[in-house]
Design a protein around this motif. Structure first.
Motif, PDB file in Angstrom:
ATOM      1  N   GLU A  75       0.796  -1.216   0.000  1.00  0.00           N
ATOM      2  CA  GLU A  75       0.000   0.000   0.000  1.00  0.00           C
ATOM      3  C   GLU A  75       0.836   1.277   0.000  1.00  0.00           C
ATOM      4  OE1 GLU A  75      -2.644  -0.264   3.307  1.00  0.00           O
ATOM      5  OE2 GLU A  75      -3.774  -1.936   2.457  1.00  0.00           O
ATOM      6  N   ARG A  76       2.163   1.156   0.008  1.00  0.00           N
ATOM      7  CA  ARG A  76       3.000   2.358   0.066  1.00  0.00           C
ATOM      8  C   ARG A  76       3.898   2.432  -1.169  1.00  0.00           C
ATOM      9  NH1 ARG A  76       2.932   4.979   4.887  1.00  0.00           N
ATOM     10  NH2 ARG A  76       5.056   5.772   4.833  1.00  0.00           N
ATOM     11  N   LEU A  77       3.982   3.627  -1.721  1.00  0.00           N
ATOM     12  CA  LEU A  77       4.886   3.853  -2.841  1.00  0.00           C
ATOM     13  C   LEU A  77       6.269   4.174  -2.307  1.00  0.00           C
ATOM     14  CD1 LEU A  77       5.473   7.195  -3.067  1.00  0.00           C
ATOM     15  CD2 LEU A  77       3.122   7.156  -3.887  1.00  0.00           C
ATOM     16  N   LYS A  78       7.272   4.086  -3.166  1.00  0.00           N
ATOM     17  CA  LYS A  78       8.638   4.450  -2.800  1.00  0.00           C
ATOM     18  C   LYS A  78       9.104   5.551  -3.729  1.00  0.00           C
ATOM     19  CE  LYS A  78      10.010   0.085  -0.687  1.00  0.00           C
ATOM     20  NZ  LYS A  78      10.068   0.674   0.649  1.00  0.00           N
ATOM     21  N   LEU A  79       9.835   6.504  -3.162  1.00  0.00           N
ATOM     22  CA  LEU A  79      10.330   7.636  -3.938  1.00  0.00           C
ATOM     23  C   LEU A  79      11.738   7.969  -3.484  1.00  0.00           C
ATOM     24  CD1 LEU A  79       9.519   9.778  -6.064  1.00  0.00           C
ATOM     25  CD2 LEU A  79       8.672  11.182  -4.186  1.00  0.00           C
ATOM     26  N   GLY A  80      12.675   7.950  -4.412  1.00  0.00           N
ATOM     27  CA  GLY A  80      14.053   8.318  -4.123  1.00  0.00           C
ATOM     28  C   GLY A  80      14.377   9.669  -4.744  1.00  0.00           C
ATOM     29  N   MET A  81      15.242  10.458  -4.094  1.00  0.00           N
ATOM     30  CA  MET A  81      15.624  11.767  -4.600  1.00  0.00           C
ATOM     31  C   MET A  81      17.067  12.077  -4.219  1.00  0.00           C
ATOM     32  SD  MET A  81      12.297  14.097  -3.745  1.00  0.00           S
ATOM     33  CE  MET A  81      11.663  13.121  -2.382  1.00  0.00           C
TER      34      MET A  81
END
Length: 198
Positions: A75-81
């Motif tokens: 249910e959770r997205l992942k985002l890298g920056m």
């Protein structure tokens, strides 16, 4: 060959390329659910970054760039920056990459999908032995809270969003590699088939 026709063709070509890059893919609609694929969200993010966060009256500036979205099972997205820091107007120094996870919400006012309760999960330093100090972590958390509240990670095309009118949002979630929002009514009768991605 005169220079004017060549310049005109170059300008027209550039405009066509810009229009193609800026074109927003249509969402997919099935019954009460509207969903957007990861590639479309990534394209939106690419156009929305880099972003800056100032602190101490502008003496420090945090720059976040190169967003990389992943929609794993769950249910959770992942985002890298990538994160860079500049002091007193100097050139930014890359600190490393932060990876966060987040739930999802849909905001009818912004007509977009937003991060919901994002958390910083990992920091990968640009140089061996680097770390995320308390000041930088505080800045990142401040930026993350503001970004989640104000800025969508994907905004619907206004023409589609306008047709959804005052429908009630029942849920928003990450499902099968897509961002999905469920409304309280069937959307098929509201949005013409020619505007959909399915």
């Amino acid at each position: 060959m005169s220079l004017r026709p060549l310049l005109t063709r170059l300008v027209l070509s550039a405009a066509l390329v810009a229009a193609a890059v800026g074109a927003q893919a249509a969402p997919t609609i099935e019954g009460r659910q509207l969903s957007v694929g990861a590639a479309d969200v990534q394209q939106y993010l690419d156009q929305s970054f880099p972003r800056n966060q100032d602190a101490l009256g502008g003496l420090l500036q945090l720059t976040l760039s190169q967003p990389k979205l992943a929609l794993p099972a769950g249910e959770r997205l992942k985002l890298g920056m990538d994160v860079a820091m500049a002091t007193a107007g100097g050139a930014p120094t890359r600190l490393g990459t932060v990876e966060l996870s987040s739930g999802l919400r849909y905001d009818a006012q912004t007509q977009g999908f937003h991060l919901q309760q994002p958390t910083l999960d990992e920091f990968i330093p640009a140089q061996q032995g680097g770390r995320l100090d308390a000041r930088t972590r505080t800045l990142l958390n401040a930026w993350l809270g503001d970004y989640a509240q104000r800025e969508p990670i994907y905004r619907l095309d206004p023409a589609v969003a306008g047709m959804l009118g005052a429908l009630q949002v029942q849920s928003a979630q990450v499902r099968d590699g897509r961002l999905q929002v469920t409304f309280n009514q069937d959307l098929g009768a509201l949005v013409p088939a020619g505007m959909l991605g399915n």
